[in-house]
Scaffold this motif. Structure first.
Motif, PDB file in Angstrom:
ATOM      1  N   VAL A  89      -8.999   4.997   2.241  1.00  0.00           N
ATOM      2  CA  VAL A  89      -8.210   4.196   3.136  1.00  0.00           C
ATOM      3  C   VAL A  89      -6.686   4.390   2.951  1.00  0.00           C
ATOM      4  CG1 VAL A  89      -7.312   1.884   3.183  1.00  0.00           C
ATOM      5  CG2 VAL A  89      -9.623   2.014   2.705  1.00  0.00           C
ATOM      6  N   PHE A  90      -6.144   5.023   1.608  1.00  0.00           N
ATOM      7  CA  PHE A  90      -4.828   5.531   1.656  1.00  0.00           C
ATOM      8  C   PHE A  90      -4.592   6.429   2.329  1.00  0.00           C
ATOM      9  CE2 PHE A  90      -2.207   8.297  -0.515  1.00  0.00           C
ATOM     10  CZ  PHE A  90      -0.775   7.876  -0.312  1.00  0.00           C
ATOM     11  N   LYS A  91      -5.362   7.670   2.186  1.00  0.00           N
ATOM     12  CA  LYS A  91      -5.265   8.772   3.111  1.00  0.00           C
ATOM     13  C   LYS A  91      -5.290   8.452   4.552  1.00  0.00           C
ATOM     14  CE  LYS A  91      -7.360  13.471   3.401  1.00  0.00           C
ATOM     15  NZ  LYS A  91      -8.369  14.335   2.818  1.00  0.00           N
ATOM     16  N   ARG A  92      -6.311   7.653   5.078  1.00  0.00           N
ATOM     17  CA  ARG A  92      -6.122   7.660   6.524  1.00  0.00           C
ATOM     18  C   ARG A  92      -4.950   6.712   6.852  1.00  0.00           C
ATOM     19  NH1 ARG A  92     -11.846   6.612   5.102  1.00  0.00           N
ATOM     20  NH2 ARG A  92     -11.583   4.381   4.723  1.00  0.00           N
ATOM     21  N   GLN A  93      -4.452   5.872   6.324  1.00  0.00           N
ATOM     22  CA  GLN A  93      -3.341   5.173   6.639  1.00  0.00           C
ATOM     23  C   GLN A  93      -2.217   5.816   6.444  1.00  0.00           C
ATOM     24  OE1 GLN A  93      -3.602   1.551   7.615  1.00  0.00           O
ATOM     25  NE2 GLN A  93      -1.496   2.458   8.359  1.00  0.00           N
ATOM     26  N   ALA A  94      -2.087   6.748   5.466  1.00  0.00           N
ATOM     27  CA  ALA A  94      -1.076   7.606   5.284  1.00  0.00           C
ATOM     28  C   ALA A  94      -0.641   8.667   6.427  1.00  0.00           C
ATOM     29  CB  ALA A  94      -1.020   8.184   3.923  1.00  0.00           C
TER      30      ALA A  94
ATOM     31  N   ALA B  84      -2.005   8.199   9.480  1.00  0.00           N
ATOM     32  CA  ALA B  84      -1.771   7.513  10.546  1.00  0.00           C
ATOM     33  C   ALA B  84       0.065   7.290  10.611  1.00  0.00           C
ATOM     34  CB  ALA B  84      -2.500   6.411  10.816  1.00  0.00           C
ATOM     35  N   ASP B  85       0.311   6.728   9.558  1.00  0.00           N
ATOM     36  CA  ASP B  85       1.876   6.389   9.516  1.00  0.00           C
ATOM     37  C   ASP B  85       2.595   7.522   9.628  1.00  0.00           C
ATOM     38  OD1 ASP B  85       0.794   3.672   9.067  1.00  0.00           O
ATOM     39  OD2 ASP B  85       1.295   3.769   6.935  1.00  0.00           O
TER      40      ASP B  85
END
Length: 208
Positions: free
Chosen positions: A52-57, A59-60
């Motif tokens: 979740v962190f990797k995907r969000q990072a 994307a951000d």
């Protein structure tokens, strides 16, 4: 449901697939099984959080790069999509890096033939160090793979011979990108220095 996967009540299945009555299983084996399964459960939970962190990072960061590009009407980041972002106080930085996996096609052999011609003609004048560098670049490891780094390092040698330059062109054209991996690395500055230490997101690198 496949009946072969159904374990009867009162039995445990061992690693070989045999059914063992519960009352025959030693307490230490029960405790080991409980420990392993509990840690596996927590590992899956942690893996999901990292995902979740990797995907969000990613994307951000992509959204910020786009925002910055639109505001200044310019591309942000280096070649291959690499970009480094700093906090306002410089205490933290985040690096998004794209690592390409490259291979060489058959044109590498043409380059090697041209280089061999050069070395043959330069026998009297070429230094042993140059010969070792060139020949070592084409050495394959035990898996039959040639080091891309060593091959590409030949292009940095300041040699003007037309055959050598043609060989370097062949090397450049022989490069084939067969895949890429994207990484995010997070760093914290060490005190008042200009050095940064990476915040470990790899289980093996986390301090105990």
């Amino acid at each position: 449901m496949n009946e072969q996967n159904v374990i009867p009540a009162g039995y445990w299945q061992d690693a070989k697939g045999a059914l063992i009555p519960e009352d025959k299983i030693k307490p230490i084996d029960r405790a080991r099984d409980e420990l392993v399964k509990e840690l596996v459960k927590k590992s899956y939970e942690l893996s999901e959080l990292l995902g979740v962190f990797k995907r969000q990072a990613f994307a951000d960061i992509a959204a910020f790069v786009q925002l910055s590009a639109e505001e200044y009407d310019a591309a942000v980041g280096g070649k291959k999509g690499n970009v480094t972002l700093y906090s306002f106080d410089g205490k933290y930085k985040i690096v998004r890096a794209i690592s390409e996996n490259i291979r060489f096609d058959e044109r590498l052999q043409a380059a090697k033939a041209l280089i061999d011609e050069c070395l043959k003609d330069w026998t009297a004048s070429a230094s042993s160090e140059l010969k070792a560098i060139v020949n070592g670049a084409f050495d394959a490891d035990k898996h039959g793979n040639i080091s891309t780094g060593k091959i590409l390092s030949l292009r940095r040698l300041d040699i003007k011979d037309a055959r050598w330059l043609k060989a370097m062109t062949a090397i450049g054209e022989a490069i084939q990108v067969v895949g890429s991996k994207a990484y995010i690395r997070v760093y914290e500055r060490i005190g008042d220095t200009d050095q940064y230490k990476q915040i470990p997101l790899d289980l093996a690198a986390v301090a105990l």
